[in-house]
Write an enzyme that holds these catalytic residues in place. Structure first.
Site, short mmCIF file in Angstrom:
data_model
loop_
_atom_site.label_atom_id
_atom_site.label_comp_id
_atom_site.label_asym_id
_atom_site.label_seq_id
_atom_site.Cartn_x
_atom_site.Cartn_y
_atom_site.Cartn_z
NE ARG A 234 -4.30 -1.70 -0.24
CZ ARG A 234 -4.96 -2.16 -0.74
NH1 ARG A 234 -3.48 -2.43 -1.81
NH2 ARG A 234 -4.91 -3.38 -0.74
CD GLU A 263 -2.87 3.06 -5.11
OE1 GLU A 263 -1.77 2.64 -4.61
OE2 GLU A 263 -3.92 2.01 -4.95
CG HIS A 295 -3.38 -0.95 -6.71
ND1 HIS A 295 -3.21 -0.39 -5.14
CD2 HIS A 295 -3.48 -2.65 -6.50
CE1 HIS A 295 -3.44 -1.60 -4.84
NE2 HIS A 295 -3.64 -2.06 -4.97
P1 NAD Z 1 -1.62 -11.39 4.94
O1 NAD Z 1 -2.45 -10.94 6.06
O2 NAD Z 1 -1.51 -12.90 4.68
O3 NAD Z 1 0.22 -11.13 5.62
C1 NAD Z 1 0.29 -9.52 6.43
C2 NAD Z 1 2.12 -10.05 6.70
O4 NAD Z 1 1.61 -8.29 7.53
C3 NAD Z 1 1.54 -10.54 8.63
O5 NAD Z 1 2.13 -12.11 8.03
C4 NAD Z 1 1.55 -9.61 8.96
O6 NAD Z 1 2.08 -10.41 10.33
C5 NAD Z 1 2.35 -8.32 8.86
N1 NAD Z 1 1.76 -7.40 9.30
C6 NAD Z 1 0.51 -6.84 9.65
N2 NAD Z 1 1.58 -5.74 10.54
C7 NAD Z 1 2.41 -5.49 10.87
C8 NAD Z 1 3.49 -4.60 11.52
N3 NAD Z 1 3.32 -3.36 11.87
N4 NAD Z 1 4.80 -4.94 10.86
C9 NAD Z 1 5.03 -5.89 10.26
N5 NAD Z 1 4.87 -6.52 9.84
C10 NAD Z 1 3.26 -6.61 10.00
O7 NAD Z 1 -1.84 -10.58 3.86
P2 NAD Z 1 -1.32 -10.65 2.30
O8 NAD Z 1 -1.99 -11.00 1.48
O9 NAD Z 1 0.30 -11.86 1.86
O10 NAD Z 1 -1.04 -8.98 1.98
C11 NAD Z 1 -0.44 -7.71 2.15
C12 NAD Z 1 -0.95 -6.88 1.78
O11 NAD Z 1 -0.53 -6.67 0.32
C13 NAD Z 1 -2.03 -6.59 1.89
O12 NAD Z 1 -2.06 -5.80 3.36
C14 NAD Z 1 -2.33 -5.62 0.21
O13 NAD Z 1 -1.85 -3.83 1.23
C15 NAD Z 1 -1.36 -5.93 -0.48
N6 NAD Z 1 -1.71 -6.60 -1.85
C16 NAD Z 1 -1.26 -5.98 -2.66
C17 NAD Z 1 -2.11 -5.83 -3.84
C18 NAD Z 1 -2.01 -5.05 -4.90
O14 NAD Z 1 -2.24 -5.75 -6.29
N7 NAD Z 1 -0.73 -4.65 -5.25
C19 NAD Z 1 -3.11 -7.23 -4.22
C20 NAD Z 1 -2.77 -8.05 -2.92
C21 NAD Z 1 -3.08 -7.05 -1.54
#
Ligand code: NAD
Length: 329
Positions: A234, A263, A295
């Site tokens: 994000r 964005e 994105h």
């Molecule tokens: P997920 O929930 O499986 O993993 C997120 C991880 O971040 C978890 O292990 C969590 O413990 C950790 N986390 C939470 N707070 C934290 C902190 N303060 N410091 C460090 N780590 C922390 O999620 P995911 O499916 O792996 O997705 C991750 C991110 O990717 C989503 O939150 C979303 O913002 C982003 N995303 C982007 C796109 C895109 O098209 N660009 C698509 C899907 C997801």
């Protein structure tokens, strides 16, 4: 169920219609994003279906509730754009797509990394202009480099596995460390070690008040000089002005982003005939060692198909009074 689908693109319509074929919900598509101006369009719909840059703040939630909407279905994973307290206050349920191809995003992060490292964006332009000079195109081997994964969840772990395949040392940071990450052959490290050792940092944690501007002037000053930073998570994770200063000084060797803090005013639209008024974004685009994609990391056939099927299933569960498998509570 009557569903108002906001920020609907051609591909959303195509894949949602296919997923809805057996379910029989009534879908009404709106090009407009959901916000306080457009929320009236949702009146009389049981559910709204929204995406990453739609706004579901307290005022919008209140308007949705008074128009009869009872479900907000996010066709994405992150839910930082929904005021969850307001949703609870007005009795709206919120569902999201907890899991869809983590490969789509992790593989895009790898594509961005290799593009910025090997200067593919510059080579592409040069060879189309019959310029086959290699000056300025030197990259480095990924093999033997240290890669830091911030957020070792579903996407972070797929990214880590790919990096291990390149022969990198992979270190990670997570608020909730997962044994699955270590089982891959990676290890957790303190932020100080990540800053001092990582040649590449890739962000995969959600945007929360705690992670807002996790990359800032102070943390950038502590990174290894010349490190590459990749963000497919994000935009709000990075203080963009601090990143620009770090790029200018050479502290940051390159930046490749699929997400940008502002964005919502730019992405998912063709603005090629428009003067962009966001000077920070324009400054970013002026660097030879910055790549921006709009994105699109999630944008694979497999991911869109799962996103749309999960969204329709969630609405069906809600309509049938079943427990909501993808509810955000
Ligand atoms: P997920 O929930 O499986 O993993 C997120 C991880 O971040 C978890 O292990 C969590 O413990 C950790 N986390 C939470 N707070 C934290 C902190 N303060 N410091 C460090 N780590 C922390 O999620 P995911 O499916 O792996 O997705 C991750 C991110 O990717 C989503 O939150 C979303 O913002 C982003 N995303 C982007 C796109 C895109 O098209 N660009 C698509 C899907 C997801």
């Amino acid at each position: 169920m009557k569903i108002a689908v906001f920020s609907a693109k051609r591909y959303d319509r195509e894949f949602l219609d296919a997923a809805n074929a057996g379910a029989g919900h009534q879908l009404r598509y709106f090009d407009a994003p959901l916000d306080l101006e457009s929320v009236a369009l949702a009146a009389g719909h049981d559910a709204v279906c929204i995406f990453v840059n739609d706004t579901a703040d307290a005022a919008v939630i209140e308007a949705l509730a008074s128009g009869g909407t009872r479900l907000v279905a996010l066709r994405c994973t992150g839910f930082n754009n929904v005021d969850m307290q307001a949703a609870a206050r007005f009795g709206l349920k919120v569902v999201r797509v907890v899991t869809y191809s983590p490969y789509s995003v992790a593989e895009h992060a790898v594509a961005l990394l290799q593009a910025i490292n090997r200067k593919i964006h510059r080579a592409y332009n040069r060879t189309r202009d019959s310029n086959f000079s290699l000056d300025g195109l030197m990259g480095f081997d990924l093999h033997g480099k240290t890669v830091a994964v911030v957020g070792t969840g579903k996407i972070g772990r797929v990214f880590a596995r790919i990096m291990l395949g390149f022969g990198c040392e992979v270190i990670g940071h997570d608020k909730y460390p997962a044994p699955e990450f270590e089982a891959l052959g990676a290890r957790y490290a303190e932020p100080g070690e990540i800053g001092a050792r990582a040649d590449i940092i890739s962000l995969h944690c959600p945007l929360t008040p705690e992670t807002h501007h996790i990359v800032n002037k102070v943390t950038l000053a502590r990174t290894k000089r010349g490190a590459l930073l990749i963000n497919t998570s994000r935009g709000g994770l990075i203080d963009t002005e601090a990143a620009i200063e770090a790029l200018k000084s050479g502290q940051l060797g390159g930046l490749a982003i699929d997400v940008y803090e502002q964005e919502a005013d730019l992405f998912f639209r063709d603005l090629s005939s428009t003067v962009i008024s966001d000077d920070i974004f324009q400054r970013l685009l002026s660097f030879p060692n910055v790549i921006v994609t709009g994105h699109q990391a999630f944008f694979t056939e497999e991911a869109i198909s799962t996103i749309c099927e999960t969204t329709i299933n969630s609405v069906t569960e809600f309509a049938n009074g079943q427990p909501l498998s993808n509810e955000i509570s």
